[in-house]
Enzyme design. Structure first.
Site, short mmCIF file in Angstrom:
data_model
loop_
_atom_site.label_atom_id
_atom_site.label_comp_id
_atom_site.label_asym_id
_atom_site.label_seq_id
_atom_site.Cartn_x
_atom_site.Cartn_y
_atom_site.Cartn_z
CB ILE A 415 -1.05 -0.11 1.28
CG1 ILE A 415 -2.14 -1.30 1.18
CG2 ILE A 415 -1.69 1.35 1.28
CD1 ILE A 415 -2.64 -1.80 2.37
CG ASP A 416 4.42 3.16 2.46
OD1 ASP A 416 3.78 4.27 2.42
OD2 ASP A 416 5.43 3.22 3.25
CG ASP A 417 6.41 0.60 -2.50
OD1 ASP A 417 7.45 0.99 -3.59
OD2 ASP A 417 6.82 -0.04 -1.82
#
Length: 674
Positions: A415-417
């Protein structure tokens, strides 16, 4: 891995032209390998910041790969190198050149007292020291050599092998240096537990899940290869290498799981052969189904080495296509240095590095249609993951559309990327807007679908919050679950704001979660970066992008906290010890990346002309190297808080460039992006 893209400082574009200077004047400003001093006046500081940004942008552009990506070295600790040698020894493929090169690196990392650390400047670590010592014994270093004698004495003083972590003792058990009976049991029948049952494999974070499944096979097989030498010198008492330890009270989780482990040891002796064989075959299928196209597993080293061992124990010879691809993938984790040494990366970070580099260059004034940015977006578009992975266990029916951290990791987009990739996309004018918009729509939809029940986001899975996995005797190697974190949630909220979704109820729930997660001192905990400086540097840009006024009490508290922890030299730093010692929160030697994170927070809070910002910008300008980057030996990335730390070698460049760019050109805004 470095590049050929136009790296001239003049490539920053028309918006930076007014701040440009000649190469000759820049060289004259450089002193002792730095970019020069920052004048005290406002205009002088602005000029120094613009020059520093220009130099950094030129350096970053020159590092771009011809395919469009960036990747810095990902440095962790010597256990990666030691375990690589132990794996090759176990498989019978250890060669002299690899051993020599790895030993050069391991010796170089040893402290004067004989120990090895898990991060620069940190305390000695018992498990890392045991594994490094064994690796050097494999390389031929005699135990009586001074550096080896110091290491073994340090190990004995720290409790010997018996006090090392479970993973270290598993590696030793493979060669008979430790008894399998004295390790926690991990039965392959674990895979039969349904997804709703406590302690099923999907209760673990994806990194732990991918490691545990192959280790169930290893635990069941209990292999022992002939030890090439004894390790008596690493025991406090060689006649009693595993002294008995009293059980914790049965009324607590520790005691309960210790007694469960004793029962599982009994089960190991009586397990029905057919059932165990079926369980191990299911584990093999699970492993093979998750092997990536490049041969690795999850894009990270630990699951790869244990998967290779497990499949080898199940009869897969080294020439089998799965095994050949797996071993080849491990070779790609090696970084060869000019001195002939060889360092193993635990992971590789091209998607993460590329989206951060794109944001940094755009915020530093590179034109949105610059060829380097377009090429980076082209490469990231090709990296989109459009197939279902393990995340669908908790979110069945959610259409895929996200990005992973690595070159190949289609089972585990994160999710961060994904959030940062979409933020990068919004800064670039792409010649195929329809393709870009379709990818953005898929990524935003998938990210929204991965929101956890409380309103926040974890890194890889939704609602991966069971506390039980961390209680298992086996799980002493770091974080094994993936609960929501402030930094990931902040990046998602910021991305959603840039997508025009600031008022969406799901975004507002994320904002509310962030406000509730603020610590009393005004900071936010940093899960994937060190630590409160990273968390705060992530959250404030998100809150202001989502519409919170800079006068909001939560923002003012964080501004005051950042001012209170600024170092006398003008920079910011936070030591990894802050993860388990509150006295270290906000304290540490100034680093370029952490100074940049603090500046990103303060700039988002409207503090551009404040004294802390001016001092921070001056520190970056004064400490910049002549080549445009910064020295940063300190580890500012986090794998597992305290237990596994990372030095992302590109952080020292992309984050200072982003902060300087925003200082010079102003804050990016959702309105400008759409």
């Amino acid at each position: 891995m470095t590049a050929t893209t136009d790296g001239s400082a003049g490539a920053v574009g028309p918006r930076a032209a007014a701040a440009s200077t000649t190469n000759e004047s820049r060289r004259g400003a450089a002193a002792s390998g730095t970019g020069g001093s920052a004048p005290s006046g406002a205009s002088g500081l602005d000029e120094a910041a613009a020059r520093a940004a220009e130099r950094a942008a030129g350096h970053l552009l020159a590092r771009q790969d011809p395919e469009g990506w960036w990747k810095g070295d990902l440095e962790t600790n010597v256990t990666m190198d030691a375990e690589d040698l132990l794996l090759r020894q176990f498989l019978g493929i250890l060669d002299a050149d690899t051993t020599h090169a790895a030993a050069l690196h391991i010796r170089r990392e040893q402290r004067e007292d004989g120990a090895w650390t898990t991060f620069y400047g940190g305390p000695g670590d018992l498990s890392a020291t045991v594994e490094a010592y064994v690796a050097l014994r494999l390389a031929g270093d005699p135990p009586e050599a001074p550096h080896m004698a110091r290491a073994s004495a340090w190990v004995r003083a720290a409790g010997g092998i018996a006090s090392a972590r479970v993973f270290t003792r598993i590696w030793l058990a493979l060669f008979g240096w430790w008894r399998w009976e004295d390790l926690p049991e991990l039965p392959p029948e674990l895979l039969f537990l349904p997804k709703w049952f406590p302690l099923n494999i999907y209760d673990f974070g994806c990194w732990a899940r991918q490691t545990i499944v192959p280790l169930t096979v290893v635990s069941a097989k209990r292999p022992v290869r002939p030890a090439p030498f004894p390790l008596d010198e690493l025991h406090t008492d060689p006649d009693l290498p595993a002294p008995p330890r009293p059980l914790a009270p049965a009324t607590g989780w520790d005691g309960l799981f210790q007694r469960l482990d004793k029962a599982l040891h009994v089960y190991h002796r009586v397990a029905p052969r057919a059932l165990r064989r079926t369980a191990m075959n299911q584990a093999a299928r699970w492993i093979i189904e998750r092997q990536e196209n490049d041969g690795c597993w999850g894009g990270i080293q630990p699951p790869a080495v244990y998967s290779v061992i497990a499949l080898h124990l199940l009869g897969y010879d080294l020439q089998h296509p799965v095994m050949r691809a797996g071993l080849a993938s491990l070779d790609r984790f090696a970084v060869w240095r000019e001195d002939g040494s060889r360092m193993i990366e635990a992971c590789q970070s091209p998607v993460w590095d590329t989206c951060l580099a794109t944001i940094a260059l755009a915020d530093a004034g590179l034109e949105p249609d610059h060829p380097a940015l377009v090429k980076a977006v082209d490469w990231m578009l090709d990296e989109e993951i459009t197939r279902t992975g393990d995340w669908a266990v908790r979110r069945p029916g959610l259409p895929p559309g996200g990005w992973a951290f690595e070159f190949h990791n289609d089972n585990y987009p994160d999710i961060d990327d994904t959030a940062e990739v979409l933020l990068a996309f919004r800064r670039v004018s792409h010649p195929d807007p329809a393709r870009l918009e379709a990818a953005v729509a898929r990524g935003a939809r998938w990210t929204l679908g991965m929101q956890s029940r409380g309103g926040a986001w974890g890194a890889f899975d939704a609602d991966n919050t069971s506390a039980l996995p961390n209680k298992l005797p086996f799980c002493d190697f770091g974080e094994v679950i993936d609960p929501p974190s402030a930094d990931v949630t902040a990046h998602v909220v910021e991305m959603l704001a840039f997508e025009g979704l600031a008022d969406d109820p799901r975004t507002r729930r994320g904002v509310e979660w962030l406000l509730a997660a603020q610590e009393p001192n005004g900071a936010w905990f940093g899960r994937w970066g060190v630590n409160h400086v990273y968390g705060t540097g992530s959250v404030l840009p998100a809150l202001t992008a989502a519409g919170l006024p800079v006068s909001h009490p939560a923002i003012r508290r964080s501004v005051r906290w950042l001012g209170s922890v600024q170092n006398e030299d003008g920079g910011w730093g936070e030591d990894l010890r802050s993860y388990h010692d509150e006295g270290w929160i906000g304290r540490g030697a100034s680093t370029a990346s952490q100074t940049a994170w603090a500046l990103l927070a303060l700039l988002a809070a409207g503090e551009r002309d404040s004294e802390p910002v001016r001092r921070g910008v001056a520190w970056l300008a004064e400490t910049q190297r002549e080549d445009g980057t910064w020295d940063e030996p300190y580890f500012t990335g986090t794998g597992f808080p305290w237990d596994f730390s990372i030095n992302y070698h590109l952080y020292r460049l992309v984050f200072p460039l982003t902060a300087l760019g925003r200082y010079v050109h102003g804050e990016p805004s959702p309105e400008k992006a759409r």
